[in-house]
Motif scaffolding. Structure first.
Motif, PDB file in Angstrom:
ATOM      1  N   LYS A 114      -1.416   2.978   1.722  1.00 62.98           N
ATOM      2  CA  LYS A 114      -2.032   2.090   0.753  1.00 62.98           C
ATOM      3  C   LYS A 114      -0.968   1.383  -0.081  1.00 62.98           C
ATOM      4  N   TYR A 115      -1.430   0.487  -0.954  1.00 60.76           N
ATOM      5  CA  TYR A 115      -0.530  -0.229  -1.852  1.00 60.76           C
ATOM      6  C   TYR A 115       0.010   0.692  -2.950  1.00 60.76           C
ATOM      7  N   ASN A 116       1.231   0.366  -3.393  1.00 62.45           N
ATOM      8  CA  ASN A 116       1.851   0.997  -4.562  1.00 62.45           C
ATOM      9  C   ASN A 116       2.007   2.507  -4.426  1.00 62.45           C
ATOM     10  N   THR A 117       2.231   2.979  -3.210  1.00 61.04           N
ATOM     11  CA  THR A 117       2.487   4.399  -2.992  1.00 61.04           C
ATOM     12  C   THR A 117       3.336   4.569  -1.750  1.00 61.04           C
ATOM     13  N   ASP A 118       4.149   5.607  -1.754  1.00 65.70           N
ATOM     14  CA  ASP A 118       4.953   5.925  -0.576  1.00 65.70           C
ATOM     15  C   ASP A 118       4.261   6.953   0.307  1.00 65.70           C
ATOM     16  N   ALA A 119       3.116   7.467  -0.145  1.00 68.61           N
ATOM     17  CA  ALA A 119       2.409   8.508   0.602  1.00 68.61           C
ATOM     18  C   ALA A 119       1.626   7.903   1.762  1.00 68.61           C
ATOM     19  N   THR A 120       1.483   8.674   2.814  1.00 61.74           N
ATOM     20  CA  THR A 120       0.661   8.276   3.952  1.00 61.74           C
ATOM     21  C   THR A 120      -0.565   9.172   4.015  1.00 61.74           C
TER      22      THR A 120
END
Length: 636
Positions: A114-120
């Motif tokens: 998603k936007y504005n996150t480094d998480a998947t």
């Protein structure tokens, strides 16, 4: 894991591309300038980038939707990239080693960001209750104890039952139960995650392919500071220095070896590097085979005093010798096409020896190359790069499109603010501008290999051509109806290629299409009719003659006639009684023998010995004559 498909949504000029199928080796994205090809690759790159690139709402979200979607609070839920990966046998083995067999219910997983996150975010189909059963069944537990966990739905629910059992003071065998609970807790503690999902992510995260994105790979400089090169340690693709380092690895040498203080050692190393790179580069660079790559070392001397000096800098000079014109000059002064190709070869051999999974993304590669050099570059991708990694590249050059592998092509087209950029493999649904690279590529290929006449018969493959040609001649010899001389028979290379051929040829050329019945290509031809690219009565299906729903051209033969060709081609002795039931003899033979089916080899028996037709039954010849009459009448 292998990338099988992906989808881009709410990114730059894209609202929703739709699912984009990815070839297991090479996928080519074709489209006009500003169609969204770069956006598609950029979004995919950000799923798991090697360089830490991330999505930025302000920069990447579709501008015409940004204010509205902020007000509605939907941006945080948007997933600009989601990709589906096929699990390979080693992936499944590692997962089953942790939680046992039967837990992961599908052979694919989906990863999104998603936007504005480094998480998947990982979507992993799983049977969590089966994991609990597997864990407990692998331990030495009494039935009384294991039954206490029958309602536990995931691994993270086991501890609550353990705590209850340990606290149960009424248990007459409390000591035995406590030992069993300790065993269970030890097994849980050994897992890399608290539940099945977390275990799967822990196992697969390091196996998720990294994405390398190259829009204009840093080209080599003609003069390289060796000392500086030895000191730096940069990511792949981040600079010209890294390209130079990859170049030396390609030649199996190091900056230290190139800078040796011993003249003979240094000279020997330089000559070895030059020879190695010349042979590597000119295996694929065919524009001028009179060139030789040479290396030299130059040093900048600093005078300390009249009796002493020091080496301040050591430079590696890359030179190219032109044996045809008997001169050499610095690499930086060669043509931009040669410099790009040379740099590209050096840099991308980096991936041939990498152990971690990689997907390489190339944005408009080889634009400075001559048309034939672009073909050499595509050959390099197929023969060298795609044997090690999956490759996706964008292009609008017809010379970067492989007409014998049209199934690898995906077309990118921007439909404006309402639809944004979309991606499809259906050539029948896009505009003329998007089709142009394919039309140009096919036109060039046809000009090189085929003679197009006023009446063209498009068939699936060379075996169809052989059967029609050989049996037509046999019918004429018997005074019966054969294929009219006006027909030019064009093999399309497979049923899946026929719709694309029709889309690219149908409006301007007189085309009749012969297809097997019940194939994907036959079903998709209806779109050509709807798009007014093909007349309905110019589509001929084999079932018109056989009267069966599913039929290949091989089904025009009597079973015994075709088996005589099959047995001679493959050295077998299959009889009609050996075959199972069904309409299609090819399917029945495949079920019997297994593996893929080679349509050409039985046809080749007739090609090499036309006299074999003399023994065929009248029923076989009658069916082919009926088909030929239908073909002859299709353009009248």
């Amino acid at each position: 894991m292998r990338l099988s498909r992906f989808r881009v949504r709410k990114f730059r000029n894209i609202i929703d591309t739709g699912e984009i199928d990815v070839d297991e080796a090479v996928t080519c994205l074709v489209g006009m300038n500003e169609s969204g090809k770069t956006a598609v690759l950029s979004a995919l790159h950000r799923l798991n980038p090697i360089d830490g690139e991330s999505f930025d709402e302000q920069r990447d979200y579709p501008r015409w939707l940004l204010s509205r979607d902020r007000r509605e609070g939907v941006i945080s839920d948007a997933s600009p990239i989601s990709a589906t990966f096929e699990l390979e046998p080693e992936d499944r083995e590692l997962l089953e080693a942790e939680v046992g067999a039967g837990v992961f219910t599908a052979n694919e997983i989906t990863v999104s960001r998603k936007y504005n996150t480094d998480a998947t975010t990982w979507d992993i189909p799983r049977d969590t209750k089966r994991a609990v059963q597997n864990l407990l069944s692998g331990l030495e537990l009494r039935k009384k104890t294991s039954d206490q966990f029958k309602d536990v739905s995931d691994l993270d629910g086991i501890e609550a039952i353990c705590a209850q059992l340990v606290a149960d003071e009424t248990d007459k065998q409390h000591e035995k139960t406590s030992d069993e609970i300790a065993t269970i807790r030890e097994a849980i503690a050994a897992l890399p995650g608290k539940d099945v999902w977390a275990v799967a992510v822990a196992v697969l995260k390091s196996r998720l392919p990294k994405f390398f994105y190259f829009s204009d790979y840093s080209q080599l400089d003609g003069r390289i500071d060796i000392n500086d090169l030895a000191e730096k340690d940069e990511q792949v693709g981040s600079s010209a220095d890294q390209t130079a380092r990859a170049l030396l690895r390609l030649a199996s040498t190091t900056p230290a070896a190139m800078a040796s203080s011993d003249y003979e050692d240094r000279k020997s190393e330089l000559e070895a590097v030059g020879h190695e790179l010349t042979s590597q580069v000119f295996e694929y660079w065919k524009q001028n085979d009179n060139l030789q790559v040479e290396f030299d070392v130059d040093r900048k001397i600093k005078q300390v005093n009249p009796q002493q000096h020091t080496i301040e800098k050591t430079y590696l000079d890359i030179r190219v010798k032109d044996t045809r014109h008997s001169f050499s000059n610095n690499f930086a002064r060669r043509s931009s096409g040669f410099r790009w190709f040379f740099s590209f070869l050096a840099a991308f051999t980096e991936f041939e020896s990498r152990k971690e999974p990689v997907v390489v993304l190339l944005d408009e590669p080889g634009l400075t190359l001559h048309a034939r050099a672009q073909a050499d570059f595509v050959r390099f991708i197929n023969e060298r790069l795609a044997t090690a990694v999956q490759v996706l590249y964008t292009t609008h050059s017809p010379f970067m499109v492989e007409t014998d592998r049209i199934d690898r092509v995906r077309i990118v087209e921007d439909g404006g603010p309402k639809t944004g950029a979309t991606v499809t493999r259906e050539a029948l649904t896009v505009g003329e501008g998007s089709l142009f690279p394919l039309q140009a590529a096919l036109g060039y290929d046809l000009a090189q290999h085929l003679f197009i006449g006023p009446s063209n018969l498009l068939v699936e493959g060379p075996s169809d051509y052989i059967y029609l040609d050989a049996i037509s001649r046999a019918l004429v010899d018997r005074g019966r109806t054969g294929l009219d001389d006006r027909w030019r028979v064009l093999p399309a290379g497979g049923a899946s290629n026929i719709p694309a051929f029709v889309a690219l040829m149908g409006r301007n050329l007189d085309v009749t299409v012969l297809v097997d019945s019940g194939t994907e290509g036959a079903d998709r031809l209806q779109k050509a009719v709807d798009a007014a690219r093909l007349e309905r009565d110019r589509i001929i299906q084999v079932s018109e003659v056989t009267g069966r729903r599913h039929s290949d051209i091989e089904d025009l033969f009597e079973v015994e006639d075709y088996l005589s060709l099959y047995n001679e081609a493959f050295g077998t002795s299959v009889t009609a009684g050996d075959l199972g039931h069904g309409d299609r003899i090819v399917k029945r033979l495949t079920d019997l023998r297994g593996g893929s089916y080679d349509h050409y080899r039985p046809a080749d028996v007739i090609l090499r010995n036309p006299a074999r037709l003399d023994g065929f039954s009248d029923a076989t010849l009658d069916r082919f004559e009926t088909l030929i009459k239908r073909i002859n009448s299709s353009d009248r």
